[in-house]
Motif scaffolding. Structure first.
Motif, PDB file in Angstrom:
ATOM      1  N   ASP A 169       7.694   4.886  -6.467  1.00  0.00           N
ATOM      2  CA  ASP A 169       8.968   4.322  -6.402  1.00  0.00           C
ATOM      3  C   ASP A 169       9.543   3.834  -7.752  1.00  0.00           C
ATOM      4  O   ASP A 169       8.896   4.182  -8.898  1.00  0.00           O
ATOM      5  N   VAL A 204       5.610  -1.967  -4.289  1.00  0.00           N
ATOM      6  CA  VAL A 204       6.253  -0.695  -4.597  1.00  0.00           C
ATOM      7  C   VAL A 204       4.914   0.312  -5.181  1.00  0.00           C
ATOM      8  O   VAL A 204       3.795   0.069  -5.379  1.00  0.00           O
ATOM      9  N   GLY A 205       4.992   1.636  -4.651  1.00  0.00           N
ATOM     10  CA  GLY A 205       4.048   2.383  -5.281  1.00  0.00           C
ATOM     11  C   GLY A 205       4.047   3.110  -6.493  1.00  0.00           C
ATOM     12  O   GLY A 205       5.230   3.076  -7.155  1.00  0.00           O
ATOM     13  N   ASN A 233       8.546  -3.505   1.602  1.00  0.00           N
ATOM     14  CA  ASN A 233       7.846  -2.286   0.980  1.00  0.00           C
ATOM     15  C   ASN A 233       8.934  -1.403   0.429  1.00  0.00           C
ATOM     16  O   ASN A 233       9.863  -1.055   0.996  1.00  0.00           O
ATOM     17  N   ASP A 234       8.648  -0.670  -0.708  1.00  0.00           N
ATOM     18  CA  ASP A 234       9.754   0.203  -1.400  1.00  0.00           C
ATOM     19  C   ASP A 234      10.736  -0.172  -2.052  1.00  0.00           C
ATOM     20  O   ASP A 234      11.254   0.306  -2.848  1.00  0.00           O
ATOM     21  N   LYS A 291       8.706   3.762   6.959  1.00  0.00           N
ATOM     22  CA  LYS A 291       8.854   5.014   6.285  1.00  0.00           C
ATOM     23  C   LYS A 291       9.870   6.009   6.888  1.00  0.00           C
ATOM     24  O   LYS A 291       9.945   6.961   6.318  1.00  0.00           O
TER      25      LYS A 291
HETATM   26 MG    MG Z   1       6.316   3.162  -1.685  1.00  0.00          MG
END
Ligand code: MG
Ligand code: TZP
Length: 204
Positions: free
Chosen positions: A89, A85-86, A69-70, A42
């Motif tokens: 995103d 992804v969250g 991630n992402d 991050k």
């Molecule tokens: Mg994310």
């Protein structure tokens, strides 16, 4: 439909002083039976993330499925096996435009509405959490508890990964609540191989 291993290990770069120690933890996890691993960073810039991802892939070989991630772009550039992804995103549809239809795609959800929405996307699996309090995520969503896992289970037939504060001490009840797998950061850090072995021993 994909099949998830019971344990989904996450290596967060912020827990390691350098790439060598990240790779050491990764190889220890693989030695402990881990076959699905997410790389989470991050704070790094794209170039640092790509360098570290490539090293990770190099040190693990093909024994472990690697999830980025992402970042769909870095997943492709590092030749990973999928993206996670969250809610903030790229959308699952947007990610599919980048990675195509074959690589794995996971989507984080935090409440029943998000689970229902993500269920109708091209995601291969859903994550639900935080189940318990966690120190591994900045500004986490509210804790959902085991009841939140049960609710999520009732809303999707996609493979469901529970995340947030999950340890060897509580993982069994998380699976009993309906999760197919547990995703873990902190309870793998101290002794990665031993912890992973114990998760698999507990979860079968
Ligand atoms: Mg994310
Ligand atoms: N998303 C929800 S909780 C969490 C993420 C990335 C962090 C999980 O880490 P830990 O240390 O296993 O609680």
């Amino acid at each position: 439909m994909i099949t998830l291993p019971r344990l989904y290990a996450i290596l967060d770069s912020s827990n390691f002083p350098d790439t060598a120690s990240l790779c050491l933890a990764a190889t220890e996890l693989a030695g402990g039976g881990v076959t699905l691993l997410q790389y989470r960073n991050k704070s790094g810039n794209a170039r640092q993330m790509l360098d570290q991802s490539r090293e990770l892939k190099k040190c693990l070989g093909d024994s472990v499925k690697l999830i980025m991630n992402d970042r769909a772009d870095l997943c492709l550039a590092a030749e990973f096996d999928g993206v996670h992804v969250g809610q903030d995103d790229l959308s699952p549809e947007g990610i599919r435009k980048v990675i195509g239809g074959t690589l794995w795609l996971g989507v984080s959800t935090h409440n029943p509405r998000q689970v229902a929405d993500a269920d109708s996307t091209a995601a291969n699996y859903l994550a639900i959490g935080p189940v318990f309090a966690t120190a591994s995520k900045a500004n986490p969503d509210p804790v959902i508890g085991l009841e939140g896992v049960r609710k999520a289970r009732g809303l999707t037939r996609k493979p469901l990964v529970a995340i947030g504060g999950i340890t060897r001490a509580n993982c069994r009840e998380v699976i009993a609540a309906g999760a197919d797998a547990v995703a873990v950061i902190s309870d793998l850090l101290l002794e990665p191989r031993k912890s992973a072995e114990e998760f698999f021993r507990i979860l079968g």
